[in-house]
Every structure is written in C-alpha cells, then in structure tokens.
Design a protein around this motif. Sequence first.
Motif, PDB file in Angstrom:
ATOM      1  N   SER A  71      53.257 -45.332   6.243  1.00 38.00           N
ATOM      2  CA  SER A  71      52.443 -46.469   6.692  1.00 38.00           C
ATOM      3  C   SER A  71      52.137 -47.381   5.510  1.00 38.00           C
ATOM      4  O   SER A  71      51.834 -48.555   5.684  1.00 38.00           O
ATOM      5  CB  SER A  71      51.145 -45.988   7.349  1.00 38.00           C
ATOM      6  OG  SER A  71      50.175 -45.691   6.366  1.00 38.00           O
ATOM      7  N   ASP A  72      52.210 -46.855   4.308  1.00 41.63           N
ATOM      8  CA  ASP A  72      52.072 -47.697   3.122  1.00 41.63           C
ATOM      9  C   ASP A  72      53.431 -48.277   2.720  1.00 41.63           C
ATOM     10  O   ASP A  72      53.633 -49.488   2.758  1.00 41.63           O
ATOM     11  CB  ASP A  72      51.474 -46.864   1.983  1.00 41.63           C
ATOM     12  CG  ASP A  72      51.544 -47.580   0.648  1.00 41.63           C
ATOM     13  OD1 ASP A  72      51.745 -48.809   0.640  1.00 41.63           O
ATOM     14  OD2 ASP A  72      51.389 -46.909  -0.385  1.00 41.63           O
ATOM     15  N   THR A  73      54.398 -47.397   2.426  1.00 37.63           N
ATOM     16  CA  THR A  73      55.633 -47.887   1.791  1.00 37.63           C
ATOM     17  C   THR A  73      56.458 -48.783   2.716  1.00 37.63           C
ATOM     18  O   THR A  73      57.114 -49.711   2.247  1.00 37.63           O
ATOM     19  CB  THR A  73      56.501 -46.709   1.328  1.00 37.63           C
ATOM     20  OG1 THR A  73      56.609 -45.785   2.407  1.00 37.63           O
ATOM     21  CG2 THR A  73      55.885 -46.015   0.141  1.00 37.63           C
ATOM     22  N   THR A  90      51.302 -24.610  12.166  1.00 37.76           N
ATOM     23  CA  THR A  90      50.291 -25.609  11.814  1.00 37.76           C
ATOM     24  C   THR A  90      50.685 -26.463  10.603  1.00 37.76           C
ATOM     25  O   THR A  90      50.567 -27.690  10.659  1.00 37.76           O
ATOM     26  CB  THR A  90      48.937 -24.937  11.551  1.00 37.76           C
ATOM     27  OG1 THR A  90      48.675 -24.050  12.631  1.00 37.76           O
ATOM     28  CG2 THR A  90      47.836 -25.952  11.442  1.00 37.76           C
ATOM     29  N   PRO A  91      51.153 -25.852   9.512  1.00 40.56           N
ATOM     30  CA  PRO A  91      51.461 -26.688   8.341  1.00 40.56           C
ATOM     31  C   PRO A  91      52.501 -27.753   8.641  1.00 40.56           C
ATOM     32  O   PRO A  91      52.488 -28.813   8.005  1.00 40.56           O
ATOM     33  CB  PRO A  91      51.998 -25.687   7.319  1.00 40.56           C
ATOM     34  CG  PRO A  91      51.436 -24.383   7.730  1.00 40.56           C
ATOM     35  CD  PRO A  91      51.340 -24.426   9.219  1.00 40.56           C
ATOM     36  N   GLY A 142      51.717 -40.876   7.019  1.00 41.84           N
ATOM     37  CA  GLY A 142      50.664 -41.617   6.310  1.00 41.84           C
ATOM     38  C   GLY A 142      51.224 -42.381   5.128  1.00 41.84           C
ATOM     39  O   GLY A 142      50.881 -43.541   4.901  1.00 41.84           O
ATOM     40  N   THR A 143      52.107 -41.731   4.385  1.00 42.73           N
ATOM     41  CA  THR A 143      52.680 -42.406   3.224  1.00 42.73           C
ATOM     42  C   THR A 143      53.620 -43.526   3.648  1.00 42.73           C
ATOM     43  O   THR A 143      53.640 -44.592   3.045  1.00 42.73           O
ATOM     44  CB  THR A 143      53.414 -41.384   2.339  1.00 42.73           C
ATOM     45  OG1 THR A 143      52.518 -40.310   2.049  1.00 42.73           O
ATOM     46  CG2 THR A 143      53.856 -42.002   1.038  1.00 42.73           C
ATOM     47  N   PHE A 176      52.642 -29.669  11.138  1.00 40.19           N
ATOM     48  CA  PHE A 176      51.915 -30.842  11.578  1.00 40.19           C
ATOM     49  C   PHE A 176      51.416 -31.639  10.368  1.00 40.19           C
ATOM     50  O   PHE A 176      51.508 -32.867  10.333  1.00 40.19           O
ATOM     51  CB  PHE A 176      50.741 -30.418  12.460  1.00 40.19           C
ATOM     52  CG  PHE A 176      49.782 -31.525  12.740  1.00 40.19           C
ATOM     53  CD1 PHE A 176      50.095 -32.502  13.664  1.00 40.19           C
ATOM     54  CD2 PHE A 176      48.580 -31.606  12.068  1.00 40.19           C
ATOM     55  CE1 PHE A 176      49.231 -33.541  13.909  1.00 40.19           C
ATOM     56  CE2 PHE A 176      47.700 -32.642  12.302  1.00 40.19           C
ATOM     57  CZ  PHE A 176      48.028 -33.617  13.230  1.00 40.19           C
ATOM     58  N   PHE A 177      50.914 -30.913   9.359  1.00 36.57           N
ATOM     59  CA  PHE A 177      50.379 -31.620   8.194  1.00 36.57           C
ATOM     60  C   PHE A 177      51.496 -32.212   7.345  1.00 36.57           C
ATOM     61  O   PHE A 177      51.300 -33.227   6.673  1.00 36.57           O
ATOM     62  CB  PHE A 177      49.474 -30.687   7.386  1.00 36.57           C
ATOM     63  CG  PHE A 177      48.202 -30.398   8.124  1.00 36.57           C
ATOM     64  CD1 PHE A 177      47.113 -31.246   8.013  1.00 36.57           C
ATOM     65  CD2 PHE A 177      48.110 -29.312   8.976  1.00 36.57           C
ATOM     66  CE1 PHE A 177      45.950 -31.006   8.724  1.00 36.57           C
ATOM     67  CE2 PHE A 177      46.950 -29.067   9.688  1.00 36.57           C
ATOM     68  CZ  PHE A 177      45.870 -29.914   9.560  1.00 36.57           C
ATOM     69  N   PHE A 202      49.788 -19.923  12.975  1.00 37.59           N
ATOM     70  CA  PHE A 202      49.595 -20.167  11.547  1.00 37.59           C
ATOM     71  C   PHE A 202      50.856 -20.696  10.898  1.00 37.59           C
ATOM     72  O   PHE A 202      50.811 -21.482   9.963  1.00 37.59           O
ATOM     73  CB  PHE A 202      49.133 -18.880  10.847  1.00 37.59           C
ATOM     74  CG  PHE A 202      47.643 -18.708  10.890  1.00 37.59           C
ATOM     75  CD1 PHE A 202      46.850 -19.304   9.922  1.00 37.59           C
ATOM     76  CD2 PHE A 202      47.034 -17.987  11.892  1.00 37.59           C
ATOM     77  CE1 PHE A 202      45.479 -19.179   9.960  1.00 37.59           C
ATOM     78  CE2 PHE A 202      45.661 -17.854  11.943  1.00 37.59           C
ATOM     79  CZ  PHE A 202      44.882 -18.447  10.973  1.00 37.59           C
ATOM     80  N   LEU A 256      49.408 -15.615  17.385  1.00 34.81           N
ATOM     81  CA  LEU A 256      48.515 -16.033  16.301  1.00 34.81           C
ATOM     82  C   LEU A 256      49.318 -16.369  15.049  1.00 34.81           C
ATOM     83  O   LEU A 256      49.133 -17.418  14.425  1.00 34.81           O
ATOM     84  CB  LEU A 256      47.500 -14.924  16.005  1.00 34.81           C
ATOM     85  CG  LEU A 256      46.476 -15.257  14.927  1.00 34.81           C
ATOM     86  CD1 LEU A 256      45.564 -16.380  15.376  1.00 34.81           C
ATOM     87  CD2 LEU A 256      45.652 -14.025  14.568  1.00 34.81           C
ATOM     88  N   LEU A 290      52.126 -35.359   8.934  1.00 31.86           N
ATOM     89  CA  LEU A 290      51.011 -36.254   8.623  1.00 31.86           C
ATOM     90  C   LEU A 290      51.201 -36.929   7.265  1.00 31.86           C
ATOM     91  O   LEU A 290      51.065 -38.151   7.144  1.00 31.86           O
ATOM     92  CB  LEU A 290      49.705 -35.453   8.653  1.00 31.86           C
ATOM     93  CG  LEU A 290      48.457 -36.256   8.331  1.00 31.86           C
ATOM     94  CD1 LEU A 290      48.204 -37.284   9.419  1.00 31.86           C
ATOM     95  CD2 LEU A 290      47.266 -35.333   8.193  1.00 31.86           C
ATOM     96  N   ILE A 291      51.533 -36.130   6.246  1.00 32.40           N
ATOM     97  CA  ILE A 291      51.626 -36.737   4.908  1.00 32.40           C
ATOM     98  C   ILE A 291      52.808 -37.710   4.857  1.00 32.40           C
ATOM     99  O   ILE A 291      52.723 -38.779   4.243  1.00 32.40           O
ATOM    100  CB  ILE A 291      51.719 -35.661   3.790  1.00 32.40           C
ATOM    101  CG1 ILE A 291      51.555 -36.317   2.418  1.00 32.40           C
ATOM    102  CG2 ILE A 291      53.008 -34.896   3.829  1.00 32.40           C
ATOM    103  CD1 ILE A 291      51.473 -35.336   1.281  1.00 32.40           C
TER     104      ILE A 291
END
Lengths: 91, 540
Positions: A86-88, A72-73, A83-84, A75-76, A69, A65, A79-80
């Motif tokens: 994909s713009d720059t 998990t972060p 995602g960013t 993964f995020f 915990f 467990l 993600l950030i």
Amino acid sequence: MKEHDSGIRTYIVVWGALVVLTVVTVAVSYVHLGMLNVVVALLVASVKASLVALFFMHLRYENRLVWGFALTPLFFLVLIVVGTLSDTLFR
Amino acid sequence: MRETTWNGEQPQNGRASRGYLEAKGFWAWAYTLDHKRIGVMYLYTTLFFFLAGGVFALLIRIKLMFPGQHLFTNQTYNVLFTMHGALMIFLFVIPAIPSGLGNFFIPLHIGARDVAFPRINLMSYWVFVAGIVVILFSLVRPMDTGWTFYTPYSARTAADVTTLSFGIFLIGMSSILTGLNFLVTIHKLRAPGMTWHRMPLFIWSMYATSIIQVLATPVVGITFLLLAMERVLGVGFFDPAKGGDPILFQHFFWFYSHPVVYVMILPAMGIISEIVPAFSRKPIFGYKAIAYSSLAIAVFGFFVWGHHMFVTGMSGTAAILFSLLTYSVAIPTAIKVFNWIATMYRGSITFESPMLYALTFIFLFVIGGLTGMYLGALGADIHVHDTYFIVAHFHYTMVGGTVMGLLAGLHYWFPKMTGRMLSEKMGRPAWLLIFIGFNVTFFTQFILGFEGMPRRYAEYPAQYQALNILSTVGSWILATGILIMFANFVRGLFRGALAPPNPWKALSLEWETGSPPPTENFEEIPTVADWPYGYAGRQT
Ligand code: HEM
Ligand SMILES: [Cu+2]
C-alpha cells in the motif's frame, strides 16, 4: 496424535520431491520470464515449505488447534506484504 | 477496616518457611528449572537495567539544562540517548513483566506446578544473558543511531550496529521462547475446573502478549539480519546507493515495534485488572469485555505500524489507510479503562501502594493513549512528529503505563515472592515523589514538543530553556522517589514483617498457597469452581 503409518518411505519420497523442486528453481532462473520468474520461484518455494511442514513437521497428523497455530502466521505474512505494498505501489 | 498486616510482628528467629527460596548457592539458581526462581532472576536482571538506563537518562537531562554544547560532546549525547532507549526498551520494559512477573505468576494463577517447558524457560533466561553480553561488547564502538536503527544511516555508521543488533536478536529469541512457553502452559496446564472464562484477567493479557511475542519478534530478528548482511556483505536491501529502499526498513521495524508496544502494555493492563477489584472489594466489571479486548488489541496492533512513518516518505494512500486503522486500536483500550472505572464505582476502595500505582497507571495511561490519538491523526502528526511531543507520548505510555503497572505488580506480589511485607510508610512517600516527578519531567515535554522543540538534538534554541530546566528538576524528583522505593524493597527483603499467605485477601489461586510458595507451588493441585473476582464488599 495419530499413527505415523507412512514411515521412512514417505520421508524419502518427500525428500526426492524437494530435490526435484530445487532443481526446478535453479533451472527456471536461467529462463527469462520477466515478472513471472519471481512468481514461479515463490510458488515453488511455497510448495516446498508446505511439504516440509506437512510431512517432516508432522502437521498432516495434527489436530485442529495445531493447524490453527500453523496457519495464523500466514495471515500476518499477507498483512505485512499488503501493508507494505500500500506504500510502495502508490508512491 | 481490613486487617493491616504490614505492621505485624517481625520474624521471631528467622526460621520461617522459606518455600522455594530454601536452596541456596549459585548453582541452585543458575541451573534451576523452577519458574519462580527464573522469574526472580529475570526481575533482578531487568531491574538492574532499569537503574542503568535511568543513569543515562539523568545524564541526558543534565545536558539538556543548557541549550549549547557543554559537559560532553554531541556524539556522546547521541550515544547516551541511543543506549538509554535500547537498554530501557529491550532489556527492561519489554521483558520485565512477562519474563519476570509472568514467569513467576502464570503457573501460580492457573494452578500449575510449573510452565509447560521448564528447560526451555531456563534456556530463554541464559539466551537473554548471552544477548546482554553481546550488547555490552558493542559498547566498544557504541551505537549512535537511536533505538530505532533507521537506515540508511545505520547501514553506514562506523558505530558497531552489527554487534548490537545481534545482541538484540538473541534477546528477541529469548522473548519468543518465553512467549511460546506461556502459550502452551495456558492451553495445557490449567487446573481442573479452570475454564477459559474462569481464568484471571492477568492470564488473558499474558496470552495475548505471548501471541504478539511469537508472531512479531521473528520479523525484527530477520530485519536485523538483513541489516547485518547489508553492513557486512554489502547486499543492498536498504541503502538507496545500492538500490535498496530505506523506508522498507521502517516497514519491517515497525511491523514488530508497534505490536511490541502492546507486549509492554498488555501485561501491565493484566496486573491492573487484578489489583483494581481486589482493592475495591468488588467483582471486576465487564470480565469478558476486558478479556477479549486483550485479544483484540493483540490483533489490531498488527494493522497500524505505518503511523510511525507518516512523515518519512510513505505514500499518501498508505498514510490515510494507517491513520484510519490506528483509531481502531483505541477502542479495545478504552473498553478496559471504562471497565476498571466501573469496577471501582461504589467500591470500598483502600489506598495501599499497589492500588496507588494502579490508579496512577490508569491516570497516566489515559493521557498517553489520548495523545496517541493526536499522533494517529495525519495533520496533527505532521506538526509534532519527531518533536518532544512524541517523547512525552511514549513516556506517558511506557513509564506511566508499563512501569507503573510493573511497580503496582511488584508492590502487590512482593509479599508472595519474598514472604515479607513492604513498608507502607516508605511506600507512600516514594509513590508521591514518583508521581509528581514523572509529571513534572514529562508533561513539560508535551509543551516543548508542541512549541516545536525537535527530539534527538544535543543543542536547542535558548527559548526552550526554562521548560527544559523544569523537566530536569522533575527527573531528580522522580529519581529520588525511585531510590526510596528500591530502599523499601531492600529493607523489605531483609527486615520486612513476615507476610501471611494472603495479605490483601485476594481471591486468585496464588494467594491460596504459602508466602513464599513451596517449590511445587501447591501441596495439592486445586480444583477451580468459580472465577477469581467474587469479591463481596469489605469484611472486617
Ligand atoms: C491508544 C493507543 C496508541 C496510539 C493511537 C499511539 C499512536 C502513536 C503514533 C501515531 C506514534 C508515532 C508518532 C510519530 O512518530 O510521529 C507513536 C509513537 C510511539 N508510541 Fe504510541 N500510541 C499508542 C499507544 C502506545 C503505547 C501503549 C505505547 C507503549 C507502551 C506506545 C509507545 C510509543 C513509542 C515508543 C513511540 C515512539 C517511537 C519512536 O519514534 O521512537 N504507544 N504512537
Ligand atoms: Cu505505534
């Protein structure tokens, strides 16, 4: 939680490793590798963070467990960054 | 018909059991480790800022009755809408339900005596207060950037962005501590027999909320630190003049601020999931669908932040990607709405104030959510971005959604928290005024936005005046309703009829203990054998 068998010696070894890695980071910054500079710096930093989490924060001795915990972060974080990018990267 | 309890007797000699409210005096509150008292302190604090932010809003609306400059300068106008947004969002809408009602009811709902870390809980409250104090200091040179802090302006303005963002940093820290506390509480302190699938849906939604609080809030904290470093030390993160990228700020800001709209709405959805079955006397329809859609919303909510940036210079590739992903969040949201409606279908519904607000939530939130879908569509958003259409959209979601959910919860749980009933005679007219006032104020803004009136300008072309006057009149109706509602709260606190333990005949655990509950919540920790939604019609 399991026994923390290792005790003070592990801490000292890990601390030593962190110091060595810090020296590596500083040293590499004087060598010009282009983009690779960033890659190396991030790699070293990741290894250091993992050492701290595993030993100083006792993640090594924790159950699934807590591992869930802790991971998990990450993964995020990916993600950030993605995602960013994909713009720059496509502007 | 159900027993109506609110016209019961008045307190005989004022010596009824005061439960957790027994101990009096400043220190009995300031040092308390009781989650119920901490929840109440959060409620008072956040509701205070609801009223303060409301005063700013009324001033803004009065200003907008006339197209030209009048009443105060355009700079003052900028400060007013910034403070309105920042106070309402950071000091009221985000914390009110989780830190207020969540603190009070999570342990009661799961049959625990307190949260997992009562001291951290108290600390989170005082860090919150510290944040408020810092924010008040920033009013010396008040902020004028809008609540979104967009760079490069926020990196350059003479207003005290640094202090305000440090205040919000502290508020965020308090939010993280609360979320962490709730996660551990829900994992570790459930009463014997309360499996995950027997938890009240409010707990599921608070669990999902806490995940977002813990994962997203650090990002905005760090973003504000970067902004402060740019302002104080001149490091060029965001200012293009220093080699920075202003759009990077927006990525970071919305990576937090989109998920945080679900910190606002998920707890409200949880409250609705409690009230709808209790006032329809039917088991909730689609328990697992509602429970897991909360988690899905929490996760999907992280994938869509770019939809705030379609028009601000983001790459076309990213815009298409984020537009597509935005549609995915609508699915779990719709699942909930359909399940609430299915729960009510053929139920024996009664319309006491909690249910009135719950139904209002569903009605208004559907409008808010569906207009969100317009905004998620690239082409449509280019037309309405930064117009009053956006303002209307987010007021339908945040006021029509979150605030209505909060009011539903306050009316539902008031007897439990205070031991007194509210007056339905005052509650219903207040609700009616709020409902009408809200729609008059904000539906007009959809039209204004669609006709092209931009947001955040002090002046506007005269052609928009008629609808602006209508919207301002609406804000007065809304304010009147809110005042009557607060008068009802105050009256209820002092003169309300004594509340029985379970005035609504609801089935979750908080109704099995006294109203107000004793300090230790339950004399004996209950053992749970069933889910809390086994309503079987209306008993008389
Ligand atoms: C069905 C779900 C939703 C969708 C698809 C959606 C979509 C959007 C989009 C695309 C925008 C950006 C529009 C623009 O600036 O051009 C927006 C703005 C906004 N939304 Fe939503 N939304 C949804 C639900 C919510 C909820 C539940 C809340 C809050 C409780 C919320 C609060 C906001 C706020 C505060 C803004 C404006 C922020 C600003 O620029 O000041 N939305 N929404
Ligand atoms: Cu959004």
